[in-house]
Each structure stands twice: as structure tokens, then as C-alpha cells.
Design a protein around this motif. Structure first.
Motif, PDB file in Angstrom:
ATOM      1  N   ARG A 185       5.741   8.879   9.294  1.00 17.44           N
ATOM      2  CA  ARG A 185       5.425  10.321   9.253  1.00 17.44           C
ATOM      3  C   ARG A 185       4.002  10.573   9.756  1.00 17.44           C
ATOM      4  NH1 ARG A 185       3.185  14.459   6.490  1.00 17.44           N
ATOM      5  NH2 ARG A 185       4.411  16.353   6.121  1.00 17.44           N
ATOM      6  N   ARG A 186       3.874  11.612  10.548  1.00 16.76           N
ATOM      7  CA  ARG A 186       2.548  11.993  11.061  1.00 16.76           C
ATOM      8  C   ARG A 186       1.960  13.092  10.176  1.00 16.76           C
ATOM      9  NH1 ARG A 186       1.686   9.691  16.001  1.00 16.76           N
ATOM     10  NH2 ARG A 186       3.564   8.787  16.940  1.00 16.76           N
ATOM     11  N   LEU A 187       0.665  13.004   9.949  1.00 16.89           N
ATOM     12  CA  LEU A 187      -0.002  13.975   9.081  1.00 16.89           C
ATOM     13  C   LEU A 187       0.062  15.366   9.699  1.00 16.89           C
ATOM     14  CD1 LEU A 187      -3.280  12.071   8.074  1.00 16.89           C
ATOM     15  CD2 LEU A 187      -0.986  11.898   7.088  1.00 16.89           C
ATOM     16  N   ARG A 188       0.196  16.352   8.788  1.00 20.70           N
ATOM     17  CA  ARG A 188       0.181  17.757   9.227  1.00 20.70           C
ATOM     18  C   ARG A 188      -0.859  18.511   8.420  1.00 20.70           C
ATOM     19  NH1 ARG A 188       6.255  18.487   8.004  1.00 20.70           N
ATOM     20  NH2 ARG A 188       6.952  16.598   9.059  1.00 20.70           N
ATOM     21  N   LYS A 189      -1.327  19.588   8.994  1.00 18.98           N
ATOM     22  CA  LYS A 189      -2.294  20.447   8.291  1.00 18.98           C
ATOM     23  C   LYS A 189      -1.718  20.909   6.956  1.00 18.98           C
ATOM     24  CE  LYS A 189      -5.599  22.485  11.343  1.00 18.98           C
ATOM     25  NZ  LYS A 189      -5.857  23.503  12.360  1.00 18.98           N
ATOM     26  N   GLY A 190      -2.516  20.852   5.917  1.00 15.89           N
ATOM     27  CA  GLY A 190      -2.052  21.327   4.605  1.00 15.89           C
ATOM     28  C   GLY A 190      -1.384  20.252   3.771  1.00 15.89           C
ATOM     29  N   ASP A 191      -1.208  19.042   4.344  1.00 13.70           N
ATOM     30  CA  ASP A 191      -0.598  17.942   3.580  1.00 13.70           C
ATOM     31  C   ASP A 191      -1.524  17.470   2.467  1.00 13.70           C
ATOM     32  OD1 ASP A 191       1.678  17.659   5.112  1.00 13.70           O
ATOM     33  OD2 ASP A 191       0.968  15.909   6.244  1.00 13.70           O
ATOM     34  N   ALA A 192      -0.908  17.174   1.319  1.00 12.09           N
ATOM     35  CA  ALA A 192      -1.576  16.288   0.369  1.00 12.09           C
ATOM     36  C   ALA A 192      -1.363  14.879   0.907  1.00 12.09           C
ATOM     37  CB  ALA A 192      -0.957  16.420  -1.012  1.00 12.09           C
ATOM     38  N   LEU A 193      -2.361  14.023   0.747  1.00  9.38           N
ATOM     39  CA  LEU A 193      -2.264  12.656   1.269  1.00  9.38           C
ATOM     40  C   LEU A 193      -2.747  11.705   0.176  1.00  9.38           C
ATOM     41  CD1 LEU A 193      -1.995  10.532   3.534  1.00  9.38           C
ATOM     42  CD2 LEU A 193      -4.272  11.206   4.326  1.00  9.38           C
ATOM     43  N   THR A 194      -1.804  10.919  -0.354  1.00 11.93           N
ATOM     44  CA  THR A 194      -2.128  10.032  -1.468  1.00 11.93           C
ATOM     45  C   THR A 194      -2.246   8.589  -0.985  1.00 11.93           C
ATOM     46  OG1 THR A 194      -1.097  11.452  -3.123  1.00 11.93           O
ATOM     47  CG2 THR A 194      -1.298   9.123  -3.686  1.00 11.93           C
ATOM     48  N   PHE A 195      -3.362   7.974  -1.323  1.00 14.44           N
ATOM     49  CA  PHE A 195      -3.572   6.546  -1.075  1.00 14.44           C
ATOM     50  C   PHE A 195      -3.527   5.843  -2.421  1.00 14.44           C
ATOM     51  CE2 PHE A 195      -5.927   8.720   2.266  1.00 14.44           C
ATOM     52  CZ  PHE A 195      -5.690   7.971   3.407  1.00 14.44           C
TER      53      PHE A 195
ATOM     54  N   SER B 270       0.836  -1.199   0.000  1.00 12.53           N
ATOM     55  CA  SER B 270       0.000   0.000   0.000  1.00 12.53           C
ATOM     56  C   SER B 270       0.872   1.250   0.000  1.00 12.53           C
ATOM     57  CB  SER B 270      -0.872   0.029   1.256  1.00 12.53           C
ATOM     58  OG  SER B 270      -1.646  -1.141   1.333  1.00 12.53           O
ATOM     59  N   ILE B 271       0.383   2.266  -0.681  1.00 11.93           N
ATOM     60  CA  ILE B 271       1.026   3.577  -0.611  1.00 11.93           C
ATOM     61  C   ILE B 271       0.103   4.502   0.168  1.00 11.93           C
ATOM     62  CG2 ILE B 271       1.810   5.594  -1.916  1.00 11.93           C
ATOM     63  CD1 ILE B 271       2.506   3.683  -4.218  1.00 11.93           C
ATOM     64  N   VAL B 272       0.616   5.010   1.279  1.00 14.97           N
ATOM     65  CA  VAL B 272      -0.083   6.063   2.020  1.00 14.97           C
ATOM     66  C   VAL B 272       0.985   7.121   2.247  1.00 14.97           C
ATOM     67  CG1 VAL B 272      -1.356   6.692   4.090  1.00 14.97           C
ATOM     68  CG2 VAL B 272      -1.669   4.420   3.101  1.00 14.97           C
ATOM     69  N   ALA B 273       0.968   8.162   1.428  1.00  9.98           N
ATOM     70  CA  ALA B 273       2.085   9.102   1.372  1.00  9.98           C
ATOM     71  C   ALA B 273       1.582  10.513   1.611  1.00  9.98           C
ATOM     72  CB  ALA B 273       2.771   9.011   0.014  1.00  9.98           C
ATOM     73  N   SER B 274       2.153  11.153   2.627  1.00 10.09           N
ATOM     74  CA  SER B 274       1.673  12.487   3.001  1.00 10.09           C
ATOM     75  C   SER B 274       2.774  13.522   2.814  1.00 10.09           C
ATOM     76  CB  SER B 274       1.224  12.474   4.460  1.00 10.09           C
ATOM     77  OG  SER B 274       2.308  12.135   5.302  1.00 10.09           O
ATOM     78  N   GLY B 275       2.344  14.781   2.665  1.00  7.75           N
ATOM     79  CA  GLY B 275       3.309  15.886   2.580  1.00  7.75           C
ATOM     80  C   GLY B 275       4.320  15.642   1.485  1.00  7.75           C
ATOM     81  N   GLU B 276       5.608  15.843   1.817  1.00  7.30           N
ATOM     82  CA  GLU B 276       6.657  15.688   0.798  1.00  7.30           C
ATOM     83  C   GLU B 276       6.722  14.247   0.278  1.00  7.30           C
ATOM     84  OE1 GLU B 276       7.070  16.634   3.920  1.00  7.30           O
ATOM     85  OE2 GLU B 276       8.465  15.251   4.917  1.00  7.30           O
ATOM     86  N   ASN B 277       6.276  13.283   1.073  1.00 11.49           N
ATOM     87  CA  ASN B 277       6.262  11.886   0.590  1.00 11.49           C
ATOM     88  C   ASN B 277       5.325  11.696  -0.594  1.00 11.49           C
ATOM     89  OD1 ASN B 277       8.027  11.204   2.606  1.00 11.49           O
ATOM     90  ND2 ASN B 277       6.478  10.292   3.963  1.00 11.49           N
ATOM     91  N   ALA B 278       4.267  12.507  -0.654  1.00 12.85           N
ATOM     92  CA  ALA B 278       3.302  12.386  -1.753  1.00 12.85           C
ATOM     93  C   ALA B 278       3.919  12.798  -3.091  1.00 12.85           C
ATOM     94  CB  ALA B 278       2.052  13.204  -1.457  1.00 12.85           C
TER      95      ALA B 278
END
Ligand code: ZN
Ligand code: ZN
Length: 352
Positions: free
Chosen positions: A200-210, A182-190
Motif C-alpha cells: 500500500r502506498r501512503l495517502r494524505k490523511g493516513d494514520a501511519l503506525t510503526f 515489523s508493522i508499518v501500517a497505513s490508512g485502513e491497515n492501521a
């Protein structure tokens, strides 16, 4: 199953093969129904043998169809069965799936056979899905849509990518299997198309790709959605709308006769027009079936033409290093007149 083996013989004739060794698990499963790991088939124009070892001898009694079955010792090649001593003028070996070591063993064990490296004929057959296969793919996607809907309830600042991935995979395993990492990638990881998931913990303003998929009854699903944690930053919001429209344009081309190149171009040209051409570095999509990447490939420059029964993904993306990224992926069946979209999850920009 026997019908599939008959169609394979048709392709073997085209390659002037009088025998073919099939060992790639997805191909073996497709041709005879076997779901275990150590299996090998020898297909000739008159016969079809299936070989495995002791561990699977019970399983194959009910599972394997359309073949004569033999239980050999574990490596399958140390005590070759009598039919391997027959003369073969051209005995095909799946060139993309056989190691050099295995190839050398086959050369010893088929003393009167001339081995020929062969393209993946079974993969070519697998491209056109039968109704029973389409039904499984639709089921797998339904499970995926549900898991996605549920995981969205957990999206908030502070949650780890890993926790979201595990929630999804828990649901997948309850109803089938996890089809791919699975890919669950937030912020710069996306911004990394194949990021996996991290602590990585989610932050406000993150793009979050599943980018997630499960396997039900042997068949895969594959879907990508990008959502936002809180309000989407201006550039990523713009990028989202571009990717969404690019995908809509590519989907509008999906019908029999469309070349893979023109489907890809429909999305790519729109992304180039908006200045992000260099940020869409992968192809538009790929076939899906027993494996998550099958034929046809929807790539720039490909002359392949879509045909009824193809199941393909349509997944443009834009990736901004250090910032984030957006990808939207649906999986569709090419029908006689257009396509049927398996993916039901919404695509309007979502701020959670
Ligand atoms: Zn995917
Ligand atoms: Zn995909």
C-alpha cells in the motif's frame, strides 16, 4: 550463568523435580549462553549437561558456560548419553515448548525417568532483568529510536509501507537483528493491530503506525508510534489525544506493587470514558527480554504485581475498522521507586 542455573534449581525444588530438560532456545541461551538452534540441557541438582550436534561443536567451546558439553547425533535423541539411563523420580519437560512427538521420544530415551509436564520455570527467572540485560535492552531501544527518526524523513504520499519497513530493518540488521516482523501500517491497515506491512502506498490523511523492534546482544526492543501523512483527520486526531493521555495515565501507575490489572485499567477506563472501549481489544502490555513477549503480562484481570527488574511495554491503542488506528508503545524498566522509560522517540502528534 551458573548463578542462573542455581536459581533454576531453587524453582525445581519447589516443583519436587530431580531433573529438568530445557530445550526452548531463549531459555537455553539465558541459562548457558548458547545462541545456536539445536541445543538441549539436562539440569539436575548436582549436574548440568548441554547437548548439541556436530554443526555447533566449535561454537560451544567458547559460548556455553556452566555445563558439561556433549556433541550427539543431529536429532539428539537417537543415541542417548549414559546419564539419561539414570533413574529420575520427576523429570520436568517444558510443557509449552515440547511437541507430542518429542515427548514420546523422551519417554523412550529416559527409561527410568518419570516425565512431568512442567510450566516454564526458566521464563519465570527471565522476568527479573539483571543490570547487564537492562543495558542490552537500552541499547536495542536506542537503535530503534534512531531508525525511527531516520525513517520519518521518507514519509510522504506515494511511498509504500514495504519501503519504510525495509529502511528500518536495514538499520536494524546493520547493528543487530530484526526482533519481530515489523508493522508499518497505513490508512485502513492501521486499524489492524497486527497488520505487518504491504505494498500500500501512503495517502494524505493516513494514520501511519510503526510497531518495530530490534535485537542487540540477544535482547529485544519494542516500540510503537503513530504519525500522520499530512493533516490528521478530525476523529483520528481526537483518538490520538485519547490514546496519548491513556498511556500517560497507565505509565503513572508503573511502580513496584502495582497490579497488572490496575495498570491496564488506568488506560482502559480512560478509553472507555471517551466511548472507545470496544476499540481497545488487546491488553496494555507485556514483558520484553530475550523474547519480545515475556512475563509479566499487563492484562485486565491479571493479579500479577509489578516488581523491580521487570521490563514491560505500555501500549494502549484504538482501532477504527476501515478508517485507521492509533497505538503508542513505550518500554520501561520498573525501578525501586517507579520506572525508567527506555523509549526516547517523541509522542506529540506528528503531521508529516
Ligand atoms: Zn510493539
Ligand atoms: Zn509490544
Amino acid at each position: 550463568m551458573s548463578r542462573r542455573i542455581e536459581r533454576l534449581r531453587g524453582l525445581m525444588r519447589g516443583e519436587k523435580l530431580d531433573g529438568l530438560l530445557v530445550g526452548h532456545p531463549a531459555n537455553v541461551r539465558y541459562l548457558c549462553g548458547y545462541t545456536g538452534s539445536n541445543g538441549l540441557m539436562l539440569v539436575t541438582h548436582r549436574d548440568c549437561w548441554f547437548y548439541t550436534d556436530f554443526r555447533y561443536q566449535e561454537q560451544i567451546k567458547t559460548e556455553v558456560k556452566g555445563c558439561r558439553k556433549r556433541v550427539l547425533v543431529r536429532d539428539l535423541v537417537s543415541h542417548p548419553p549414559p546419564e539419561w539411563a539414570r533413574p529420575f523420580r520427576r523429570l520436568g519437560v517444558e510443557e509449552n515448548h515440547v511437541t507430542l512427538g518429542r515427548f514420546k521420544q523422551f519417554r523412550k530415551r529416559f527409561p527410568k525417568g518419570r516425565l512431568v509436564a512442567t510450566r516454564d520455570l526458566t521464563l519465570e527467572l527471565r522476568r527479573t532483568k539483571e543490570p547487564v540485560e537492562v543495558a542490552m535492552i537500552a541499547r536495542a531501544q536506542r537503535v530503534t529510536d534512531r531508525a525511527f527518526k531516520d525513517v520519518l524523513k521518507l514519509v510522504k504520499p506515494g511511498v509504500r509501507e514495504r519501503d519504510l519497513a525495509l529502511e528500518i530493518e536495514f538499520q536494524f540488521r546493520r547493528q543487530g537483528e530484526v526482533a519481530f516482523d515489523s508493522i508499518v501500517a497505513s490508512g485502513e491497515n492501521a486499524a489492524k493491530p497486527h497488520a505487518g506491512f504491504s505494498d500500500r502506498r501512503l495517502r494524505k490523511g493516513d494514520a501511519l503506525t510503526f510497531d518495530i523492534g530490534c535485537r542487540v546482544g540477544g535482547y529485544c526492543s519494542d516500540m510503537t508510534r503513530t504519525v500522520f501523512v499530512g493533516k490528521a483527520p478530525a476523529e483520528l486526531r481526537r483518538v490520538y489525544e485519547i490514546v496519548y493521555e491513556a498511556q500517560r495515565r497507565a505509565l503513572a501507575t508503573i511502580r513496584p506493587g502495582t497490579t497488572a490489572n490496575s495498570a491496564d485499567a488506568a488506560a482502559r477506563e480512560y478509553i472507555i470514558e471517551h466511548g472507545y472501549g470496544k476499540r481497545f481489544g488487546h491488553s496494555l502490555g507485556h514483558g520484553v527480554g530475550i523474547e519480545v513477549h515475556e512475563l509479566p503480562s499487563l492484562a485486565a484481570g491479571s493479579k500479577e504485581t509489578l516488581a523491580p527488574g521487570d521490563v514491560v511495554t505500555v501500549e494502549p491503542g484504538i482501532y477504527l475498522p476501515g478508517v485507521g488506528g492509533v497505538r503508542i508503545e513505550d518500554m520501561v524498566l520498573v525501578t525501586k521507586t517507579g520506572y525508567r522509560n527506555f523509549t526516547r522517540s517523541g509522542k506529540a502528534l506528528l503531521e508529516l
